[in-house]
Design an enzyme around this catalytic site. Structure first.
Site, PDB file in Angstrom:
ATOM      1  N   SER A   1       0.835  -1.168   0.007  1.00 64.00           N
ATOM      2  CA  SER A   1      -0.163  -0.119  -0.165  1.00 64.00           C
ATOM      3  C   SER A   1       0.931   1.220  -0.007  1.00 64.00           C
ATOM      4  CB  SER A   1      -0.686  -0.144   1.239  1.00 64.00           C
ATOM      5  OG  SER A   1      -1.452   1.312   1.378  1.00 64.00           O
TER       6      SER A   1
ATOM      7  N   HIS B   1     -13.409  -1.744  -1.983  1.00 61.21           N
ATOM      8  CA  HIS B   1     -12.722  -1.181  -0.964  1.00 61.21           C
ATOM      9  C   HIS B   1     -12.909  -2.019   0.370  1.00 61.21           C
ATOM     10  CE1 HIS B   1      -9.269   1.801  -0.852  1.00 61.21           C
ATOM     11  NE2 HIS B   1      -9.414   1.508   0.485  1.00 61.21           N
TER      12      HIS B   1
ATOM     13  N   ARG C   1     -15.350  -0.377   2.701  1.00 60.74           N
ATOM     14  CA  ARG C   1     -14.913   0.815   3.686  1.00 60.74           C
ATOM     15  C   ARG C   1     -15.196   2.131   2.882  1.00 60.74           C
ATOM     16  NH1 ARG C   1     -11.152  -1.146   7.345  1.00 60.74           N
ATOM     17  NH2 ARG C   1      -9.572   0.661   7.220  1.00 60.74           N
TER      18      ARG C   1
ATOM     19  N   ARG D   1     -15.459   5.874   8.976  1.00 64.78           N
ATOM     20  CA  ARG D   1     -15.683   4.862   9.632  1.00 64.78           C
ATOM     21  C   ARG D   1     -15.845   5.045  11.032  1.00 64.78           C
ATOM     22  NH1 ARG D   1     -10.208   3.684   6.289  1.00 64.78           N
ATOM     23  NH2 ARG D   1     -11.277   3.783   4.143  1.00 64.78           N
TER      24      ARG D   1
ATOM     25  N   GLN E   1       0.878  -0.384  -5.029  1.00 65.62           N
ATOM     26  CA  GLN E   1      -0.528   0.370  -4.904  1.00 65.62           C
ATOM     27  C   GLN E   1      -0.100   1.772  -4.595  1.00 65.62           C
ATOM     28  OE1 GLN E   1      -2.303   1.509  -1.596  1.00 65.62           O
ATOM     29  NE2 GLN E   1      -3.545   2.818  -3.315  1.00 65.62           N
TER      30      GLN E   1
ATOM     31  N   THR F   1      -5.313   2.846  -7.506  1.00 60.65           N
ATOM     32  CA  THR F   1      -6.586   2.797  -6.517  1.00 60.65           C
ATOM     33  C   THR F   1      -7.458   3.887  -6.643  1.00 60.65           C
ATOM     34  OG1 THR F   1      -5.731   1.275  -5.090  1.00 60.65           O
ATOM     35  CG2 THR F   1      -7.757   2.577  -4.416  1.00 60.65           C
TER      36      THR F   1
HETATM   37  C1  LIG Z   1      -7.486  -2.160   6.988  1.00 64.70           C
HETATM   38  C2  LIG Z   1      -7.565  -1.972   5.616  1.00 64.70           C
HETATM   39  C3  LIG Z   1      -6.772  -1.123   4.750  1.00 64.70           C
HETATM   40  C4  LIG Z   1      -6.641  -0.900   3.459  1.00 64.70           C
HETATM   41  N1  LIG Z   1      -5.864  -0.136   2.729  1.00 64.70           N
HETATM   42  C5  LIG Z   1      -6.048  -0.014   1.412  1.00 64.70           C
HETATM   43  C6  LIG Z   1      -4.925   0.635   0.781  1.00 64.70           C
HETATM   44  O1  LIG Z   1      -4.155   1.195   1.504  1.00 64.70           O
HETATM   45  N2  LIG Z   1      -5.136   0.657  -0.327  1.00 64.70           N
HETATM   46  C7  LIG Z   1      -6.105   0.127  -1.180  1.00 64.70           C
HETATM   47  O2  LIG Z   1      -6.283   0.266  -2.463  1.00 64.70           O
HETATM   48  N3  LIG Z   1      -7.107  -0.770  -0.641  1.00 64.70           N
HETATM   49  C8  LIG Z   1      -7.071  -0.878   0.719  1.00 64.70           C
HETATM   50  N4  LIG Z   1      -7.800  -1.488   1.481  1.00 64.70           N
HETATM   51  C9  LIG Z   1      -8.785  -2.352   0.573  1.00 64.70           C
HETATM   52  C10 LIG Z   1      -8.473  -3.795   0.191  1.00 64.70           C
HETATM   53  O3  LIG Z   1      -7.266  -3.574  -0.555  1.00 64.70           O
HETATM   54  C11 LIG Z   1      -9.102  -4.878  -0.202  1.00 64.70           C
HETATM   55  O4  LIG Z   1      -9.943  -4.061  -1.461  1.00 64.70           O
HETATM   56  C12 LIG Z   1     -10.209  -5.175   0.658  1.00 64.70           C
HETATM   57  O5  LIG Z   1      -9.775  -5.332   1.982  1.00 64.70           O
HETATM   58  C13 LIG Z   1     -10.987  -6.331   0.136  1.00 64.70           C
HETATM   59  O6  LIG Z   1     -11.971  -6.821   1.010  1.00 64.70           O
HETATM   60  P1  LIG Z   1     -11.768  -8.094   2.257  1.00 64.70           P
HETATM   61  O7  LIG Z   1     -11.182  -7.407   3.177  1.00 64.70           O
HETATM   62  O8  LIG Z   1     -13.288  -8.275   2.606  1.00 64.70           O
HETATM   63  O9  LIG Z   1     -11.222  -9.047   1.689  1.00 64.70           O
HETATM   64  C14 LIG Z   1      -7.919  -1.886   2.635  1.00 64.70           C
HETATM   65  C15 LIG Z   1      -8.481  -2.578   3.329  1.00 64.70           C
HETATM   66  C16 LIG Z   1      -8.445  -2.727   4.835  1.00 64.70           C
HETATM   67  C17 LIG Z   1      -9.292  -3.761   5.485  1.00 64.70           C
END
Ligand SMILES: Cc1cc2nc3c(=O)[nH]c(=O)nc-3n(C[C@H](O)[C@H](O)[C@H](O)COP(=O)(O)O)c2cc1C
Length: 383
Positions: free
Chosen positions: A106, A278, A281, A164, A127, A155
């Site tokens: 990330s 995401h 989120r 959140r 990313q 992204t």
């Molecule tokens: C704690 C957390 C931090 C995340 N940070 C990023 C990030 O920095 N960049 C990004 O593109 N997606 C981020 N995501 C999204 C994840 O890349 C991914 O799309 C998502 O976790 C998929 O869903 P799942 O956790 O249910 O498998 C984050 C998700 C979580 C849970």
């Protein structure tokens, strides 16, 4: 505790991490409707059992962006996951390399690109978010090239961060200065193993790639304030020209949920997309990725490589996503929980679990190759 599945990793992470970190990772935005839909819609998809087909030899390898890999999965970018264990992203990249699958670092990691490149056994993905300061983006892209990253995941679903609620309740967001810091410190004291492993021995680069632009500030609230102020809501399709001028390798747009956006991604020359909300989120109330994926696969599946994520909590779920039209699947919280629970060994164990669950799902749906997985292995068209 005995860990038999990803739900157990989640429980182990809950016991190991201070509350503010566990809730940050586990939670979604607003009422968390989309977060629940991701898990429930995927889990509800009925697989079609087939028998007596000699399934003694299975091939789970797949090619993504020019690299043959052992499984059709990649570790998704998870901001601050590096705080789940000491120098956490370095541990995760080693586990991913050991399992012969890509790790995605990330933008907002705890470890720097250089540190992860040193730890990595194999090329990893980087990313990038759209940040107001284009000079900083250029610098990160140059570092990603220098680190030998084999794909860029850009992204596009975070022009502004979703709210959140759990982060307000734990003091991670909204309680500035000493009050928030004391609150988090108290939570950390209740988790002495984590406090020693990460809080004490895991320093000093706690804020990874963004440390240079924080200009000496090191608090987690400084980091979140920077995120709120520096993500660029003007992001649009023309910005891809800027990315393309700085990045010549495979380009994957992450955060596509609509077939029209997927077509636009194909027209702008992206090599791949990640069908993603995401992890529930960002905009709460949008459809689950399982529900969005089939129409996107119909629209662009022959023009670019489709990855998908959201709610994947088993190897069976990976097979379901492939059946809905993905060529590869990103694991998000699954690896973050495993890292928190058992570090590098936990991520390796989680990937072995995913593989063995995929083998059972493929054997009992009668497919021997990843490329054979399609909607024929489902009881009915799901959506
Ligand atoms: C704690 C957390 C931090 C995340 N940070 C990023 C990030 O920095 N960049 C990004 O593109 N997606 C981020 N995501 C999204 C994840 O890349 C991914 O799309 C998502 O976790 C998929 O869903 P799942 O956790 O249910 O498998 C984050 C998700 C979580 C849970």
């Amino acid at each position: 505790m005995i860990i038999a599945n990803i739900a157990d990793f989640r429980e182990a992470a809950r016991r190991r991490l201070p509350r503010f970190l566990f809730e940050y990772m586990d939670g979604g935005s607003y009422a968390e409707v989309t977060l629940r839909r991701n898990v429930d819609d995927l889990g509800d998809i009925a697989l079609r059992q087939r028998v007596l087909r000699d399934m003694s030899s299975l091939d789970l390898t797949t090619e993504l962006f020019g690299h043959r890999q052992s499984l059709p999965v990649a570790l998704a970018p998870i901001g601050l996951a590096g705080l789940n264990a000491r120098r956490g992203e370095c541990q995760a990249v080693r586990a991913a390399g050991g399992a012969d699958i890509p790790f995605t670092l990330s933008t907002v990691s705890a470890c720097t690109l250089g540190e992860v490149a040193t730890a990595a056994r194999a090329p990893f993905w980087f990313q990038l978010y759209m940040i107001r300061d284009r000079g900083f983006m250029k610098d990160l892209l140059a570092q990603a090239v220098e680190a030998g990253c084999s794909a860029l995941v850009f992204t596009v679903d975070m022009p502004v961060p979703g709210s959140r609620y759990r982060d307000y309740r734990t003091g991670l967001a909204g309680a500035p200065g000493m009050k928030g810091a004391l609150w988090r410190f108290a939570q950390a004291l209740l988790r002495p193993h984590w406090a020693l492993d990460v809080g004490v021995l895991g320093r000093p680069h706690a804020l990874g790639n963004v440390a240079p632009v924080l200009k000496g500030k090191t608090g987690i609230e400084d980091f979140f304030a920077w995120m709120r102020n520096n993500f660029d809501p003007s992001i649009n399709w023309r910005d891809l020209d800027f990315i393309r001028s700085e990045w010549k390798g495979p380009l994957i747009l992450k955060g596509i949920l609509d077939p029209d956006d997927a077509k636009a991604a194909a027209e702008t020359g992206a090599d791949g997309i990640v069908v993603s909300n995401h992890g529930g989120r960002q905009l709460d109330g949008v459809p689950s990725t399982a529900r969005a994926l089939p129409a996107i696969a119909d629209a662009v599946g022959d023009r670019l490589t489709i990855l998908a994520d959201g709610g994947v909590r088993s190897g069976l779920d990976v097979v379901r996503m492939l059946a809905l039209g993905a060529k590869g699947v990103m694991l998000g919280r699954a690896w973050a929980y495993a890292l928190a629970a058992r570090g590098e060994a936990g991520v390796s164990q989680m990937l072995a679990l995913i593989e063995s669950e995929m083998r059972v799902a493929m054997t009992l749906t009668g497919v021997t190759q990843i490329a054979e997985i399609n909607q024929d292995i489902l009881v009915r068209k799901p959506f």
